[in-house]
Design a protein around this motif. Structure first.
Motif, mmCIF file in Angstrom:
data_model
loop_
_atom_site.group_PDB
_atom_site.id
_atom_site.type_symbol
_atom_site.label_atom_id
_atom_site.label_comp_id
_atom_site.label_asym_id
_atom_site.label_seq_id
_atom_site.Cartn_x
_atom_site.Cartn_y
_atom_site.Cartn_z
ATOM 1 N N ALA A 200 0.865 -1.190 0.000
ATOM 2 C CA ALA A 200 0.000 0.000 0.000
ATOM 3 C C ALA A 200 0.894 1.230 0.000
ATOM 4 C CB ALA A 200 -0.920 0.000 1.220
ATOM 5 N N PRO A 201 1.347 1.669 -1.168
ATOM 6 C CA PRO A 201 2.302 2.782 -1.248
ATOM 7 C C PRO A 201 1.837 4.056 -0.544
ATOM 8 C CG PRO A 201 2.088 1.698 -3.377
ATOM 9 C CD PRO A 201 1.020 1.116 -2.497
ATOM 10 N N GLN A 202 0.536 4.265 -0.469
ATOM 11 C CA GLN A 202 0.010 5.479 0.147
ATOM 12 C C GLN A 202 0.288 5.531 1.644
ATOM 13 O OE1 GLN A 202 -1.661 7.752 -1.843
ATOM 14 N NE2 GLN A 202 -1.968 9.246 -0.205
ATOM 15 N N THR A 203 0.401 4.361 2.278
ATOM 16 C CA THR A 203 0.484 4.330 3.744
ATOM 17 C C THR A 203 1.650 3.506 4.288
ATOM 18 O OG1 THR A 203 -1.056 2.447 3.792
ATOM 19 C CG2 THR A 203 -2.000 4.669 3.997
ATOM 20 N N LEU A 205 4.935 3.684 3.999
ATOM 21 C CA LEU A 205 6.177 4.337 4.396
ATOM 22 C C LEU A 205 5.932 5.360 5.498
ATOM 23 C CD1 LEU A 205 7.918 4.940 0.955
ATOM 24 C CD2 LEU A 205 8.158 3.002 2.507
ATOM 25 N N MET A 206 6.873 5.431 6.426
ATOM 26 C CA MET A 206 6.862 6.448 7.476
ATOM 27 C C MET A 206 8.050 7.377 7.224
ATOM 28 S SD MET A 206 6.119 3.748 10.513
ATOM 29 C CE MET A 206 6.931 2.459 9.555
ATOM 30 N N VAL A 207 7.764 8.656 7.063
ATOM 31 C CA VAL A 207 8.792 9.626 6.706
ATOM 32 C C VAL A 207 8.971 10.623 7.850
ATOM 33 C CG1 VAL A 207 9.543 11.369 5.053
ATOM 34 C CG2 VAL A 207 8.212 9.395 4.265
ATOM 35 N N VAL A 208 10.232 10.870 8.215
ATOM 36 C CA VAL A 208 10.572 11.832 9.266
ATOM 37 C C VAL A 208 11.572 12.824 8.686
ATOM 38 C CG1 VAL A 208 11.606 12.166 11.545
ATOM 39 C CG2 VAL A 208 10.190 10.148 11.102
ATOM 40 N N MET A 209 11.350 14.115 8.945
ATOM 41 C CA MET A 209 12.303 15.152 8.551
ATOM 42 C C MET A 209 12.854 15.823 9.803
ATOM 43 S SD MET A 209 11.426 17.287 5.122
ATOM 44 C CE MET A 209 9.759 17.730 5.533
ATOM 45 N N ARG A 210 14.168 16.057 9.807
ATOM 46 C CA ARG A 210 14.811 16.754 10.919
ATOM 47 C C ARG A 210 15.497 18.016 10.408
ATOM 48 N NH1 ARG A 210 18.970 13.016 14.054
ATOM 49 N NH2 ARG A 210 19.798 12.815 11.937
ATOM 50 N N GLN A 217 13.388 19.113 16.762
ATOM 51 C CA GLN A 217 12.868 19.851 15.608
ATOM 52 C C GLN A 217 12.656 18.871 14.452
ATOM 53 O OE1 GLN A 217 14.925 23.463 14.547
ATOM 54 N NE2 GLN A 217 14.646 24.355 16.561
ATOM 55 N N THR A 218 11.585 18.108 14.563
ATOM 56 C CA THR A 218 11.248 17.108 13.554
ATOM 57 C C THR A 218 9.806 17.288 13.089
ATOM 58 O OG1 THR A 218 10.453 15.474 15.162
ATOM 59 C CG2 THR A 218 12.797 15.428 14.619
ATOM 60 N N LYS A 219 9.527 16.726 11.911
ATOM 61 C CA LYS A 219 8.155 16.645 11.402
ATOM 62 C C LYS A 219 7.973 15.249 10.824
ATOM 63 C CE LYS A 219 7.034 21.480 10.607
ATOM 64 N NZ LYS A 219 6.209 22.393 9.800
ATOM 65 N N SER A 220 6.762 14.722 10.982
ATOM 66 C CA SER A 220 6.473 13.366 10.504
ATOM 67 C C SER A 220 4.992 13.269 10.149
ATOM 68 C CB SER A 220 6.849 12.329 11.575
ATOM 69 O OG SER A 220 6.129 12.561 12.778
ATOM 70 N N GLY A 221 4.559 12.052 9.824
ATOM 71 C CA GLY A 221 3.168 11.843 9.453
ATOM 72 C C GLY A 221 2.847 12.260 8.030
ATOM 73 N N PHE A 222 3.857 12.393 7.178
ATOM 74 C CA PHE A 222 3.625 12.818 5.798
ATOM 75 C C PHE A 222 2.937 11.713 4.995
ATOM 76 C CE2 PHE A 222 7.538 14.988 7.179
ATOM 77 C CZ PHE A 222 7.135 16.300 7.046
ATOM 78 N N LYS A 223 1.994 12.108 4.150
ATOM 79 C CA LYS A 223 1.373 11.213 3.184
ATOM 80 C C LYS A 223 1.633 11.772 1.784
ATOM 81 C CE LYS A 223 -0.270 8.642 6.435
ATOM 82 N NZ LYS A 223 0.379 7.337 6.707
#
Length: 428
Positions: A200-203, A205-210, A217-223
């Motif tokens: 299920a490519p839409q869901t 992967l879990m992506v985290v940006m720092r 100082q991170t962001k996550s939960g990207f779709k």
């Protein structure tokens, strides 16, 4: 005889379980004992005293032959035996369900055998060094160190091992937000997963940006905003600012690599038989001024001693007085922050208002080197903020990295299958 055998097995299992993981272990960068200072974790370089080794984050390819290296100082100035263990974590830094044997090649308890006493320093300490072992799986990890004598925790540090199972294309730019275009920075990215199965490519992967390798100082939960199944590409181009970060400002710094004279940022030095005290120039708010270009380490720091080049054991510890000129605010708490304090806000870097000098001040014992820092304010129960003192400028040079996790079908842990760094306005 059989009962005794069962009893022995039970007691052995109970003892192993007892020491499997300390109850007070925090799966983050943390120091549990005040005698421990200058905890460093970085990919090894050929020259173990190269100061730039400390500017690289604690992440490396899974198959890399070069190990990660852990260093720390014990300020009690007395030798003590230490051991380390490693914990595999999921993408959200909770402990995974893996057993030790599933991610380690050997028994998961590593004695810290490399140590050396400080040389020619006013403040004595023991310096410890450990090369981390090779591991089987990618993902998030925490290494924690405990005393051989009482098995009490002294420190824990995060690190990561990654595979290149997916490729990441990324670009940093000014924020597309009308009100944020002069203060924020935006990271657009796409993930190509050719040759890697996603149900299920839409869901999946879990992506985290720092930002600047900081876990605060991170962001996550990207779709993905667009899925191209035939090309096996996921595009992440947002219009609601969820992929933007405040630009912040260039970090302040001081240079204490030599104590024979005043380095950059040092206003005065006070010498005694016990230590050399450094008094920095008084800082002021930069929130309302214009952006000024300054070369920095993006909040990191290096340990170094200019005369010897052996900062690990010949760099001295110096009390450093920080002062910030700002009006007293009884509803606010001010901190000096930076990688030198593991980006944590605690009593060690909390400032108090000096009614005589009209400054917020704090004195911190810091090892010689080039130290980046900034100021953070917390009002009431609000979130820590740097902008009220440092400002936000879109032109600020920053480093970003993108971490892509996936849990394979029937897998019991999240693996780190992609990694990419993104530089914005890099001048070095």
């Amino acid at each position: 005889m059989v009962k005794q055998l069962y009893l022995s097995v039970f007691l052995l299992f109970s003892s192993l379980t007892l020491f499997a993981q300390p109850a007070n272990l925090r799966l983050e960068d943390f120091i549990y004992n005040e005698k421990i200072r200058t905890v460093l974790l970085y990919p090894a370089l050929d020259n173990p005293e190269n100061p730039t080794r400390l500017l690289t984050p604690a992440i490396k390819p899974l198959q890399s032959e070069s190990p990660l290296v852990l260093e720390f100082d014990d300020m009690s100035a007395q030798f003590e035996g230490y051991r380390a263990k490693i914990v595999h974590c999921n993408a959200d830094w909770t402990k995974s369900n893996l057993n030790d044997i599933e991610f380690t090649y050997e028994y998961n308890e590593y004695p810290v055998r490399s140590y050396e006493q400080s040389f020619s320093t006013k403040v004595p300490y023991f310096h410890y060094r450990l090369e981390l072992p090779r591991l089987k799986l990618s993902g998030n990890y925490v290494i924690y160190v405990f005393s051989e004598q009482d098995r009490k925790l002294v420190l824990s540090r995060r690190f990561m091992l990654y595979e290149t199972r997916v490729s990441i294309e990324a670009k940093a730019r000014f924020s597309q937000g009308i009100q944020q275009q002069f203060s924020d920075q935006q990271i657009d990215f796409a993930i190509t997963y050719k040759g890697y199965q996603l149900n299920a490519p839409q869901t999946d992967l879990m992506v985290v940006m720092r930002k600047n390798f900081r876990w605060d100082q991170t962001k996550s939960g990207f779709k993905p905003t667009n899925v191209r199944p035939f090309d096996q590409i996921l595009e992440y181009t947002f219009f609601d600012l969820e992929n933007t970060f405040p630009g912040g400002n260039e970090y302040r710094y001081f240079d204490s690599r030599t104590l024979s004279g005043r380095g950059y940022g040092i206003n005065a030095m006070e010498r005694s038989d016990e230590f050399t005290r450094l008094i920095l120039f008084t800082d002021k708010s930069r929130a309302n001024g214009s952006y000024i270009q300054i070369d920095d380490f993006n909040g990191q720091y290096v340990v170094d001693q200019r005369e010897s080049g052996r900062g690990s054991v010949e760099a001295d510890y110096t009390p450093v007085l920080f002062s910030l000129k700002t009006e007293e605010d009884p509803d606010a708490v001010y901190y000096v922050n930076g990688a030198f304090n593991l980006w944590q806000l605690n009593d060690r870097n909390r400032m108090t208002f000096n009614s005589e000098t009209k400054n917020y001040e704090v004195e911190i014992l810091i090892k010689q080197g080039v130290i980046n820092y900034d100021y953070t304010v917390v009002r009431g129960q609000g979130k820590p903020e740097e902008a009220p003192i440092e400002g936000n400028y879109a032109a600020t040079e920053n480093d970003y990295d993108i971490l892509v996790y996936n849990r394979p079908p029937a897998g019991r842990a999240d693996l780190l299958i992609g990694y990419r760094t993104v530089e914005w306005n890099r001048r070095r």
